[in-house]
Design an enzyme around this catalytic site. Structure first.
Site, mmCIF file in Angstrom:
data_model
loop_
_atom_site.group_PDB
_atom_site.id
_atom_site.type_symbol
_atom_site.label_atom_id
_atom_site.label_comp_id
_atom_site.label_asym_id
_atom_site.label_seq_id
_atom_site.Cartn_x
_atom_site.Cartn_y
_atom_site.Cartn_z
ATOM 1 N N GLU A 68 0.893 -1.085 -0.229
ATOM 2 C CA GLU A 68 0.059 0.045 0.092
ATOM 3 C C GLU A 68 1.010 1.363 -0.042
ATOM 4 O O GLU A 68 1.876 1.159 0.568
ATOM 5 C CB GLU A 68 -0.832 0.109 1.318
ATOM 6 N N CYS A 75 4.594 -6.793 7.219
ATOM 7 C CA CYS A 75 5.595 -6.468 8.233
ATOM 8 C C CYS A 75 5.937 -7.654 9.196
ATOM 9 O O CYS A 75 4.901 -8.301 9.588
ATOM 10 C CB CYS A 75 5.331 -5.207 8.912
ATOM 11 N N CYS A 116 -0.679 -1.951 15.519
ATOM 12 C CA CYS A 116 -0.459 -1.832 14.234
ATOM 13 C C CYS A 116 -1.212 -2.688 13.118
ATOM 14 O O CYS A 116 -0.820 -3.951 13.475
ATOM 15 C CB CYS A 116 0.799 -1.456 13.915
ATOM 16 N N SER A 175 10.176 5.115 15.828
ATOM 17 C CA SER A 175 9.000 4.768 16.437
ATOM 18 C C SER A 175 9.356 4.356 17.940
ATOM 19 O O SER A 175 9.831 3.334 17.995
ATOM 20 C CB SER A 175 8.349 3.833 15.771
ATOM 21 N N HIS A 235 7.209 4.980 21.094
ATOM 22 C CA HIS A 235 6.078 4.704 22.012
ATOM 23 C C HIS A 235 6.069 4.280 23.251
ATOM 24 O O HIS A 235 4.970 3.987 23.910
ATOM 25 C CB HIS A 235 5.125 3.594 20.924
ATOM 26 N N CYS A 268 -1.239 6.225 9.611
ATOM 27 C CA CYS A 268 -0.352 5.235 10.268
ATOM 28 C C CYS A 268 -1.033 4.113 11.060
ATOM 29 O O CYS A 268 -1.938 4.176 11.780
ATOM 30 C CB CYS A 268 0.408 6.050 11.309
HETATM 31 N N1 SAH Z 1 8.335 0.066 10.755
HETATM 32 C C1 SAH Z 1 8.743 1.322 10.380
HETATM 33 C C2 SAH Z 1 8.093 2.220 9.566
HETATM 34 C C3 SAH Z 1 6.268 2.171 9.683
HETATM 35 S S1 SAH Z 1 5.784 3.944 10.110
HETATM 36 C C4 SAH Z 1 8.306 2.023 11.966
HETATM 37 O O1 SAH Z 1 7.790 1.346 12.669
HETATM 38 O O2 SAH Z 1 8.855 3.283 12.151
HETATM 39 C C5 SAH Z 1 4.249 3.751 10.779
HETATM 40 C C6 SAH Z 1 4.330 4.563 11.987
HETATM 41 O O3 SAH Z 1 2.700 4.460 12.266
HETATM 42 C C7 SAH Z 1 5.078 4.036 12.890
HETATM 43 O O4 SAH Z 1 5.588 4.960 13.755
HETATM 44 C C8 SAH Z 1 4.214 3.203 13.775
HETATM 45 O O5 SAH Z 1 4.571 2.685 14.913
HETATM 46 C C9 SAH Z 1 2.994 4.042 13.594
HETATM 47 N N2 SAH Z 1 1.584 3.345 14.073
HETATM 48 C C10 SAH Z 1 1.396 2.046 13.959
HETATM 49 N N3 SAH Z 1 0.021 1.930 14.399
HETATM 50 C C11 SAH Z 1 -0.630 3.208 14.555
HETATM 51 C C12 SAH Z 1 -1.762 3.164 15.100
HETATM 52 N N4 SAH Z 1 -2.579 2.603 15.322
HETATM 53 N N5 SAH Z 1 -2.048 4.763 15.113
HETATM 54 C C13 SAH Z 1 -0.936 5.406 14.910
HETATM 55 N N6 SAH Z 1 0.220 5.282 14.489
HETATM 56 C C14 SAH Z 1 0.599 4.018 14.321
#
Ligand code: SAH
Length: 341
Positions: free
Chosen positions: A91, A112, A119, A214, A216, A333
């Protein structure tokens, strides 16, 4: 055995052109046909000798993706699902701004393997790494569909870019090349869930690409629960790799922190984040959690988002709230799962 042209880096194309006994400028011509003019077959490359076209289409076939779905958001962002020859899906999202910029959020892998609990991409698992040309195909498609030059790229779609390091960097070099997509390196951001080996390698790259991490959670036990795929990489180790990155590059990176109700939003979490960021050249993006179907994770209120931002700023840590786009088309995201297929 033939090799897909889309698997080749700029350097690979130059090398094989020379090995084939052809002058080096032929490499630039082919690359420009595919990645600047969007050619889909060697037949279109009219300024190449016929024999060379035949030789290349045999040895390095050009495979093109099919766009099997497109959705347009109320906020004008567009999400596409691309299918590659073997059925792998990726996507990508085009995000136009009112000031004329056009950003693309690209996927670096189909699916992934990192299993972040909040996610949607992680839930589906990893299909495979994307090839450099398959990452670029996403940018070219957005450019063609909008009829407008892409100015910014974020590697924040499906997949973990540092789990597909070489292909991702090869793609970014094609994106950045002045004779190809000509997207300024500072306008290219790679987001990682925190693979420290990748961060250390990224620090050595000569281009000015931007880094996002990321995070979190700044408390190990919380992070281990919500990001099990990186549990082996301890927060201390991640911080050392990031310190190395800023020392080596002199550049600021950003942390992404999606606030989840009763998971990573306590005052203890905030204190841990403040001390984690102290003396690190970073910026914090506070992200409102996007809701995923059947997920136990819930967003926090606007007040909590703002409190976090203010407290970080007061503690000397630059912070902003990053608003999500494309939530109505599951293009934000964490929502890229290709599961409607
Ligand atoms: N794998 C890499 C690239 C993906 S970026 C990474 O983890 O950074 C996508 C971003 O969206 C990441 O920061 C991820 O943690 C965030 N993300 C995942 N699920 C999400 C959600 N439900 N709400 C907001 N951000 C989310």
């Amino acid at each position: 055995m033939d090799t897909s042209f889309k698997s080749l880096s700029i350097g690979d194309v130059e090398k094989l052109v020379v090995e084939a006994g052809l002058p080096k400028f032929r490499a630039g011509q082919i690359l420009s046909w595919v990645y600047a003019k969007g050619a889909r077959s060697y037949d279109e490359m009219t300024d190449l000798p016929k024999a060379m076209r035949a030789q290349f289409s045999e040895a390095y076939p050009l495979h093109n993706p099919t766009v099997i779905d497109k959705r347009v958001s109320r906020d004008k962002s567009r999400k596409y699902v691309l299918e590659f020859g073997d059925g792998a899906l990726a996507e990508t999202v085009g995000l136009p701004s009112s000031d004329g910029r056009l950003s693309v959020c690209v996927s670096s892998q189909s699916g992934c393997g990192m299993r972040c609990a909040f996610c949607a991409t992680g839930h589906a698992g990893l299909t495979r790494n994307l090839l450099p040309g398959e990452i670029i195909d996403q940018i070219i498609h957005v450019q063609e569909d909008f009829g407008q030059r892409v100015t910014n790229v974020v590697v924040m779609g499906q997949g973990e870019p540092f789990a597909n390091y070489d292909n991702t960097l090869a793609a970014l070099r094609i994106a950045n090349h002045p004779k190809l997509l000509n997207i300024g390196a500072r306008h290219v951001t790679v987001s990682t869930c925190g693979l420290t080996e990748g961060i250390r390698r990224f620090a050595e790259e000569p281009e000015q690409f931007t880094l996002a991490v990321s995070l979190h959670a700044a408390r190990q036990e919380v992070r281990d629960t919500i990001m099990p795929g990186v549990a082996r990489q301890r927060l201390g180790e991640l911080r050392s790799a990031l310190k190395h990155y800023t020392d080596a590059t002199g550049k600021r990176f950003s942390f992404e922190y999606a606030l989840m109700k009763d998971v990573n939003d306590s005052m203890e979490d905030l204190d841990a984040l403040v001390s984690y960021c102290k003396r690190l050249l970073c910026h914090v993006n506070i992200i409102p959690l996007n809701e995923i179907e059947d997920s136990p994770f819930k967003p926090v209120s606007r007040t909590v988002l703002e409190t976090w931002c203010t407290r970080l700023e007061d503690a000397g840590v630059p912070a902003t709230i990053r608003n999500s786009r494309g939530t109505d088309i599951a293009g934000a995201c964490g929502q890229l799962a290709s599961k409607h297929i």
